[in-house]
Design a protein around this motif. Structure first.
Motif, PDB file in Angstrom:
ATOM      1  N   SER A 279       0.807  -1.228   0.000  1.00  0.00           N
ATOM      2  CA  SER A 279       0.000   0.000   0.000  1.00  0.00           C
ATOM      3  C   SER A 279       0.837   1.273   0.000  1.00  0.00           C
ATOM      4  O   SER A 279       0.271   2.369  -0.105  1.00  0.00           O
TER       5      SER A 279
ATOM      6  N   THR B 208       2.231   2.783   2.401  1.00  0.00           N
ATOM      7  CA  THR B 208       1.840   3.668   3.499  1.00  0.00           C
ATOM      8  C   THR B 208       3.023   4.451   4.043  1.00  0.00           C
ATOM      9  O   THR B 208       2.927   5.654   4.307  1.00  0.00           O
TER      10      THR B 208
ATOM     11  N   GLN C   2       1.041   4.336  10.281  1.00  0.00           N
ATOM     12  CA  GLN C   2       2.264   5.103  10.063  1.00  0.00           C
ATOM     13  C   GLN C   2       3.015   5.330  11.361  1.00  0.00           C
ATOM     14  O   GLN C   2       4.247   5.230  11.406  1.00  0.00           O
TER      15      GLN C   2
END
Length: 287
Positions: A141, A143, A164
């Motif tokens: 993804s 992230t 995160q």
């Protein structure tokens, strides 16, 4: 009441029938998506979509065409769905009642600790196979790539998502500047600067994922409560439609006498015995 309840239940089930199509489509899309980390939502979403499709079709047929067995099946499955949804809602609130972030002095973002979450969630996230899948999804993804070029000022002024905060950086309390003999968090030693490693094996990363799941479950629980209220209302109208359908099958409208004889059977024998044959009981036959 006959026309009203059957018409309403027909329109409501037509609406839910059409609404089940995007639910099933969303579940299939999530199953095919390699960047979706919440794989646990796929199966429930597909099951709910197909159940809503089946019971809506049965309720629509039963209400519009006066098919009593279809409405009976609709009510039974609807009752089961209401009970299941109620159980899932209670379970969701119990499981997600623990957790939450810890404020970091001088920072906007929060940090998350694994031990604060429920035992059921912790046992699930610690499963190696499950965590391997989640880890691969987070890597896919991108992230952490979103904050890879943050400046020190950004870390002071900008917020982070739970994933995160837990997976893309070491805990704020870690001290890498100088050699220290003080005991630090175990995640401080698990941190690695390599983009494919970072803090993906840290407990803080697992806690960040659980916080993300916890927030989603809270949203689903609110949606479940709304759905429960709607389903109970539809179920009540469905009971009225089922009663009307059963009455229509007997061909007796409201207010019509359903007796097949003018006089009941006991009344007929009483009339013959005491009125037409007074000799058997002279005292009762006298006027």
């Amino acid at each position: 009441m006959y026309r009203f309840s059957n018409t309403v239940i027909g329109f409501l089930n037509l609406f839910t029938l059409l609404a089940s199509i995007p639910i099933i489509g969303g579940g299939l899309w999530m199953a095919r998506s390699s960047t979706t980390c919440e794989n646990f939502l796929q199966t429930p979403l597909l099951v709910v979509g197909f159940v809503v499709l089946i019971i809506s079709l049965a309720g629509f047929i039963g209400a519009c065409f006066n098919v009593a067995w279809a409405l009976w099946l609709y009510l039974v499955v609807m009752l089961f769905l209401i009970g299941t949804l109620l159980g899932l809602t209670i379970f969701g609130f119990v499981v997600t009642s623990q957790g939450g972030g810890v404020a970091v002095p001088g920072r906007v973002y929060k940090e998350y600790q694994l031990e604060k979450y429920s035992p059921w969630l912790k046992s699930r996230i610690k499963d190696p196979h499950y965590w391997s899948t989640i880890r691969s999804c987070i890597l896919g993804s991108k992230t952490c790539a979103q904050i890879a070029y943050w400046t020190p000022l950004d870390y002071l002024e900008r917020d982070m998502t739970p994933i995160q905060s837990g997976c893309c950086k070491p805990p704020t309390s870690c001290n890498y500047a100088t050699a220290t003999m003080m005991t630090q968090d175990a995640d401080c030693y698990r941190w690695n600067n390599a983009p494919n490693l970072l803090c993906y094996e840290c407990d803080s990363c697992k806690a960040g994922v659980l916080e993300h799941i916890r927030r989603d479950w809270h949203k689903l629980s609110v949606l479940n409560i709304v759905m429960l209220v709607l389903l109970i209302g539809i179920y009540s109208i469905g009971c009225c439609a089922f009663r009307n359908t059963r009455r229509s099958e007997t061909d007796y409208p409201y207010g019509e006498n359903r007796m097949s004889k003018v006089r009941p059977r006991w009344d007929f024998y009483w009339y013959v015995t005491f009125i037409l044959d007074p000799t058997r009981y002279p005292l009762l036959g006298q006027p």
